[in-house]
Structures are given as C-alpha cells and as structure tokens.
Design a protein around this motif. Sequence first.
Motif, PDB file in Angstrom:
ATOM      1  N   GLU A 196       1.024  -1.322   0.824  1.00 28.74           N
ATOM      2  CA  GLU A 196      -0.082   0.223  -0.296  1.00 28.74           C
ATOM      3  C   GLU A 196       0.310   1.081   0.119  1.00 28.74           C
ATOM      4  N   THR A 197       1.473   1.091   0.619  1.00 29.88           N
ATOM      5  CA  THR A 197       2.752   2.399   0.981  1.00 29.88           C
ATOM      6  C   THR A 197       3.812   2.479  -0.343  1.00 29.88           C
ATOM      7  N   ALA A 198       3.972   1.670  -0.953  1.00 31.19           N
ATOM      8  CA  ALA A 198       4.892   1.380  -2.280  1.00 31.19           C
ATOM      9  C   ALA A 198       3.742   2.212  -2.649  1.00 31.19           C
ATOM     10  N   THR A 199       2.943   1.342  -3.359  1.00 31.17           N
ATOM     11  CA  THR A 199       1.683   2.075  -4.788  1.00 31.17           C
ATOM     12  C   THR A 199       1.825   3.437  -4.531  1.00 31.17           C
ATOM     13  N   TRP A 200       1.423   3.930  -2.840  1.00 30.31           N
ATOM     14  CA  TRP A 200       0.976   5.364  -2.674  1.00 30.31           C
ATOM     15  C   TRP A 200       1.898   6.563  -3.346  1.00 30.31           C
ATOM     16  N   ALA A 208      12.774  -5.881  -9.407  1.00 29.19           N
ATOM     17  CA  ALA A 208      12.091  -5.320  -8.100  1.00 29.19           C
ATOM     18  C   ALA A 208      10.417  -6.291  -8.844  1.00 29.19           C
ATOM     19  N   ARG A 209       9.654  -6.050  -6.985  1.00 27.08           N
ATOM     20  CA  ARG A 209       8.661  -7.373  -7.063  1.00 27.08           C
ATOM     21  C   ARG A 209       8.116  -6.719  -5.823  1.00 27.08           C
ATOM     22  N   ARG A 210       6.594  -6.240  -6.754  1.00 28.98           N
ATOM     23  CA  ARG A 210       6.176  -5.153  -5.400  1.00 28.98           C
ATOM     24  C   ARG A 210       5.371  -6.573  -4.162  1.00 28.98           C
ATOM     25  N   GLY A 211       6.246  -6.226  -3.456  1.00 25.39           N
ATOM     26  CA  GLY A 211       5.798  -7.179  -2.009  1.00 25.39           C
ATOM     27  C   GLY A 211       6.351  -7.288  -1.311  1.00 25.39           C
ATOM     28  N   SER A 212       8.229  -7.795  -2.968  1.00 25.16           N
ATOM     29  CA  SER A 212       9.266  -8.550  -1.960  1.00 25.16           C
ATOM     30  C   SER A 212      10.624  -7.247  -1.800  1.00 25.16           C
ATOM     31  N   THR A 213      11.309  -7.322  -0.864  1.00 26.34           N
ATOM     32  CA  THR A 213      12.594  -6.934  -0.564  1.00 26.34           C
ATOM     33  C   THR A 213      13.036  -6.507  -1.522  1.00 26.34           C
ATOM     34  N   GLU A 226       4.752   5.518  -5.105  1.00 26.43           N
ATOM     35  CA  GLU A 226       5.293   5.666  -6.762  1.00 26.43           C
ATOM     36  C   GLU A 226       4.573   6.529  -7.720  1.00 26.43           C
ATOM     37  N   ARG A 227       3.383   6.856  -7.040  1.00 28.36           N
ATOM     38  CA  ARG A 227       2.004   7.148  -7.542  1.00 28.36           C
ATOM     39  C   ARG A 227       2.368   9.166  -7.440  1.00 28.36           C
ATOM     40  N   ALA A 228       3.098   9.043  -6.372  1.00 29.12           N
ATOM     41  CA  ALA A 228       2.840  11.057  -5.511  1.00 29.12           C
ATOM     42  C   ALA A 228       3.766  11.276  -5.639  1.00 29.12           C
ATOM     43  N   LEU A 229       5.030  10.636  -5.061  1.00 26.68           N
ATOM     44  CA  LEU A 229       6.711  11.088  -5.566  1.00 26.68           C
ATOM     45  C   LEU A 229       6.674  10.732  -6.594  1.00 26.68           C
ATOM     46  N   GLY A 230       5.959   9.927  -7.192  1.00 27.93           N
ATOM     47  CA  GLY A 230       6.684   9.709  -9.043  1.00 27.93           C
ATOM     48  C   GLY A 230       8.049   8.936  -9.501  1.00 27.93           C
ATOM     49  N   VAL A 231       8.054   8.146  -8.168  1.00 23.59           N
ATOM     50  CA  VAL A 231       9.274   7.029  -8.358  1.00 23.59           C
ATOM     51  C   VAL A 231       9.499   5.560  -7.949  1.00 23.59           C
ATOM     52  N   PRO A 232       9.752   4.803  -7.856  1.00 18.89           N
ATOM     53  CA  PRO A 232       9.350   3.060  -7.694  1.00 18.89           C
ATOM     54  C   PRO A 232      10.187   4.010  -5.771  1.00 18.89           C
ATOM     55  N   VAL A 233       9.697   2.761  -5.441  1.00 16.70           N
ATOM     56  CA  VAL A 233      10.927   3.024  -4.377  1.00 16.70           C
ATOM     57  C   VAL A 233      11.208   1.211  -3.792  1.00 16.70           C
ATOM     58  N   ASN A 234      12.528   1.432  -3.846  1.00 21.07           N
ATOM     59  CA  ASN A 234      13.490   0.654  -4.373  1.00 21.07           C
ATOM     60  C   ASN A 234      13.372   0.056  -2.825  1.00 21.07           C
ATOM     61  N   GLU A 235      13.863  -0.650  -2.018  1.00 25.63           N
ATOM     62  CA  GLU A 235      13.634  -1.540  -0.877  1.00 25.63           C
ATOM     63  C   GLU A 235      15.143  -1.900  -0.580  1.00 25.63           C
ATOM     64  N   LEU A 236      15.609  -1.545   0.602  1.00 26.13           N
ATOM     65  CA  LEU A 236      17.004  -2.274   1.290  1.00 26.13           C
ATOM     66  C   LEU A 236      16.715  -2.581   2.182  1.00 26.13           C
ATOM     67  N   TYR A 237      17.457  -4.385   2.606  1.00 26.84           N
ATOM     68  CA  TYR A 237      17.252  -4.992   4.149  1.00 26.84           C
ATOM     69  C   TYR A 237      18.872  -5.239   4.487  1.00 26.84           C
ATOM     70  N   GLY A 238      18.270  -5.057   5.643  1.00 24.90           N
ATOM     71  CA  GLY A 238      19.832  -5.299   6.064  1.00 24.90           C
ATOM     72  C   GLY A 238      19.883  -5.644   7.815  1.00 24.90           C
ATOM     73  N   GLN A 239      21.133  -5.289   9.100  1.00 31.45           N
ATOM     74  CA  GLN A 239      20.573  -5.294  10.220  1.00 31.45           C
ATOM     75  C   GLN A 239      22.027  -4.725  10.903  1.00 31.45           C
ATOM     76  N   THR A 240      22.274  -4.002  11.889  1.00 28.81           N
ATOM     77  CA  THR A 240      23.192  -2.778  12.078  1.00 28.81           C
ATOM     78  C   THR A 240      24.432  -3.967  12.576  1.00 28.81           C
ATOM     79  N   GLU A 241      24.231  -4.964  12.222  1.00 29.00           N
ATOM     80  CA  GLU A 241      25.578  -6.028  12.290  1.00 29.00           C
ATOM     81  C   GLU A 241      25.628  -6.493  10.885  1.00 29.00           C
ATOM     82  N   CYS A 242      25.349  -6.398   9.629  1.00 24.06           N
ATOM     83  CA  CYS A 242      25.462  -6.637   8.636  1.00 24.06           C
ATOM     84  C   CYS A 242      24.817  -6.197   7.530  1.00 24.06           C
ATOM     85  N   ASN A 243      24.455  -5.084   6.856  1.00 24.95           N
ATOM     86  CA  ASN A 243      23.886  -4.037   7.150  1.00 24.95           C
ATOM     87  C   ASN A 243      23.904  -3.672   4.985  1.00 24.95           C
ATOM     88  N   ALA A 244      22.213  -3.123   3.900  1.00 23.06           N
ATOM     89  CA  ALA A 244      22.273  -3.302   3.299  1.00 23.06           C
ATOM     90  C   ALA A 244      22.541  -4.761   2.228  1.00 23.06           C
TER      91      ALA A 244
END
Length: 548
Positions: A319-323, A354-359, A325-343
């Motif tokens: 829902e947030t990703a769809t909003w 990219a796949r909607r709903g997937s990190t 991309e529509r409102a800000l004009g660009v897709p949101v590229n997600e990142l995953y990591g932790q403080t111990e091993c980021n990105a």
Amino acid sequence: MLEPAESYEAMMRDFVWRIPERYNIAYEVCDRWALREPERTCLHYFEPDGRHRSMRYGTLARRSSAFARSLAAKGITKGDRVALLLPQSFETVVAHVAIYRLGAIAVPLALLFGPDALDYRLLVSGARAVVTNAMGLEKLAEIADRRAALSCCVSIDGADRHAFGFETMCDADDTLLEPVATTAATPALMIFTSGTTGAPKGALHGHGVLAGHMPGIQYTHAFLPQPGDRMWTPADWAWAGGLLNALLPALALGVPVVASKAQKFDAETACRILAEMEVRNAFLPPTALRLLATVEAPRERFAIDLRTLSSAGEPLGTETATWAERALGVPVNELYGQTECNAVIGSCAQNGAARRGSTGLPLPGHRVALLDADGTPVGPGMRGEIAIAGPDPVMFLGYWRDAAATEAKFCGDWMLTGDHAIADTEGYITFIGREDDIITSSGFRIGPAEIENCLEGHRAVALAAVVGKPDPVRTEIVKAYVVLRPGEAGTPALAADLSAHVRAKLSAHEYPREIAFVESLPMTTTGKIIRRELRERAAREIEAADAS
C-alpha cells in the motif's frame, strides 16, 4: 564503482570486490575529492527561513584535520571511542571525518536518547570523548557523576566550564592531516543495535564497512551517481540507515548531501526540503513515507522532482509502495539489513529487479540464504531465517567486548539475523517478521508485517502495529494498535470495519480480534516499532482484567 548492467544476473555474475589493502573512511568520503576538486560542494544545509548554507570538500578536509589535531592534543588516539551526540549538521560530518583520520572509533548516538540510555551506551563503549550540543550537554549533566571515563567533552554551541568549544578546536593548523594507516578491518565505527529484542549491543565495524555498502547503495539508487544527483534522508545519522545508506556513500561518490536539523519528522517540512533543496535521491524509512502520505498532492504543491527513492528499516508494504510511486513519481527501491550486517538485500526497479511486496534480491557481493532451525537452506516457498555468509565487508567485526553474544550470532560461516522470510522460485525474498514477533494462533504462525500493511491500506489508518495477545483458547489472538489519520474517530464501528477489512483482504485466521486506537506507537530512534512493549501492554491488559 558499480557500473550499469543489462540485467541483475549480469551484474551479479561480473561483480568482484576490489577493496585496497590500505583503506580509511576519512580519505574515501573527504580527501579523495578535496585533493582534486576542493571547490566541489559536499554538503547543503536546509534552514527553515530559506537561508540555506553549503560546504565544500576542501573546507571539510581543513576543518576535520584541525579538529583531529585538537582531539589528539586532548589525548585521543587510535582505537579510542569518541561519541557523537549530535543532529544532522556540518559539525557532525567534520567530527566523523576527524575521528576516522585519527584511527579512533566513532560512536554515533541519537539526541533523542534520555540520560539513562546515554549513560548505558557511554559505559558499554568506554567512550573517551563526546562531541555534542547544548541539548546533549543538559542530558550529560544529569549523569556527570557516572562519566568518569570521559577525558574530553566538546560542544558545538560554544565552550563552557563543562566542555571545550568546537569552533576553537577547528581553528588550529588547518593543513591537511593525512589519515593514519588503517585497513578495511581496522575498527572505525560502533553502532548500537536498536534494542527491540533485548539490551542494545555495540556492533563494531571496520573501515571497510563503507566499501561494503557502496555497490548496494549505488544499485538501489539506479547506479548513483548521475549528473545532478543530490541525497537527503530524514533518518538520524546515528542510525546505520542514515549513516551508511545515505551520508557516507553519497560523500564518497561526490554526491552532495542535504542536512536538516529537525529531530521529529514533519511531513510538510520534508516536502519543502525535497523541493527547495532540489533533492534527486532520497532515503525515506517506511514510517516517514507513511507520514508523507498525509500530504495531499505533494509533487504538485511542492515541485518535488526525485530521480530515485530507497527505503529500509521495516517492511514497506504494497500500500505504501503504491502510494509513493503514484504521489512521488518514482518507484521505491527497498533495502534490507541489520546494524550488524546492513544493505545485503535490495531492489532496483529501474534495472528490472523489483517485485511489489518483496524486499528484493541479494545485492552484489553478498551471499544470502534462508535457513531452517538446523542451519540447512530451505527451498522456494518455505519459511526460513535470513542468513548472510561471511566473510562480508558489511559484516560487523563483533559485539564490543561481548564474545558470547557474537558467537551466538553465527551458525558456522552464516550470520543469523533472527528475521524470517520466504523466497520465490526466482529468488525474490519477502520478509515475514522476527521470530520474536511471530504470532501463534489456533495452530497458525502469523507474521505481523502483512497485517500491518493491510491495515495501513485502509483510508482511516496512518500507522499500525500488530502483536500476539495471550489467549487461553487460541494460544494467542491478533491484537492491533492503530494510529488514525487526522479527522478520524476511533469508534467501535471503525474497529469492526478494520477487522472486516483484514479478513476480506487476507484470511479469516489473520484478522485482528482486538483493536486499540492509540495516539502514537512505541518506536526506536530509527523508526522501528518496539513490538515488545506492545506485547507487554497486552499482557498487562489481561492482568488488569483478571484483577478486576
């Protein structure tokens, strides 16, 4: 530098780590540019009154060299820990670079921490010095009798009897001070974990953590840098996301970084920053994006012109990703990591990965797997714990002076995250939740992220958090804590509507059987929901009901 590739597969196939034997963050984010383009702008500062300021790499090199000499004169040397209790500011960057020059270890701390939280982190880290402002000095004054290890306190707001003046310490000899000899494995940075599942621990990183972040940040920002790129994040630079997903990689790439002082996120101000500072690349945590969704027609009202947008910290949700991309004009590229091993996992819609709903997919240079309880990789469609293979340049060196906790973080060569996910047949990884957050209800194991995403897709909901509440029949029931949008009222009818919304969108076993409307949710300084506190609140509700 990560070069554009025709596909994700080609990029992964051709990627090779090339980290020099001698490597120092101060050189990478400052001197490399100061020596060849000293007039190049590295920082912009947003002032609410419109009188914006900027700094050049040459100035950053001179001021950080002078400050490093002054710290050395106060006894700070290689390996010493120096705490930074500051907001986003030019002084924060100068201090970071100076610390790395000396081979000391930067310990960034959030100004939002209270005295006890600061005391704990200063004690655990054994900080020899702290650089702060007037707000930080007030908090430190409350624990003055417990700060014996501090040999030096510096205030950017001027000197007083408790602290040396930052500006005075930057007025020393400003010729370039070459960074001490360090390698990628030399300790450089200690970032405390968020404490969502226990006492915060100091995750120690080497100088090479910056090199490890570079390809992933370049990729999730569609091969940063491009002409005109300019980076901004509202995320605190004391958080791994703000520091390593935005500030340091951008500076190393010669991309100007926008700084803003505000400690509390304000959606209207964020839109002003994006427009007035001509931001082209933004790193916005999910909470910030959800709050931005309360602004009507942001691009039309504020002339926002983003080229790339990334997000990390918690699952973004469709829902947030769809909003966005529509409102800000660009897709949101997600990142995953932790403080111990980021990105280590991410997406790039501009490169078709990219796949909607997937990190996303493992980022270049990182080997990621989903493991079962025995440490064996699971197949597509099966739940497993996200694990990263070592050695890896973004992987922490260990928890500061806590060998037992460090050892418990690993299973052989795999670093365990405690986060559970499912991968599809093409390798796209979808986050489910932390093991501690999994809800067991009527035999079903339920992750909170999907339910929270569904609730936040309802017109009345701004933020939502879901936990398991103990139940004698079902083991646990799904309980939701909901922050409503302005103008909405938390009525029994709305609660019933929200439950029906989840039941219709997801399934009959996932809908919240109880909904509590709240003014705010407990969050870490990085914007992560502290579900542990909500679980404790739900348990207290049962105790109170039993007592009555």
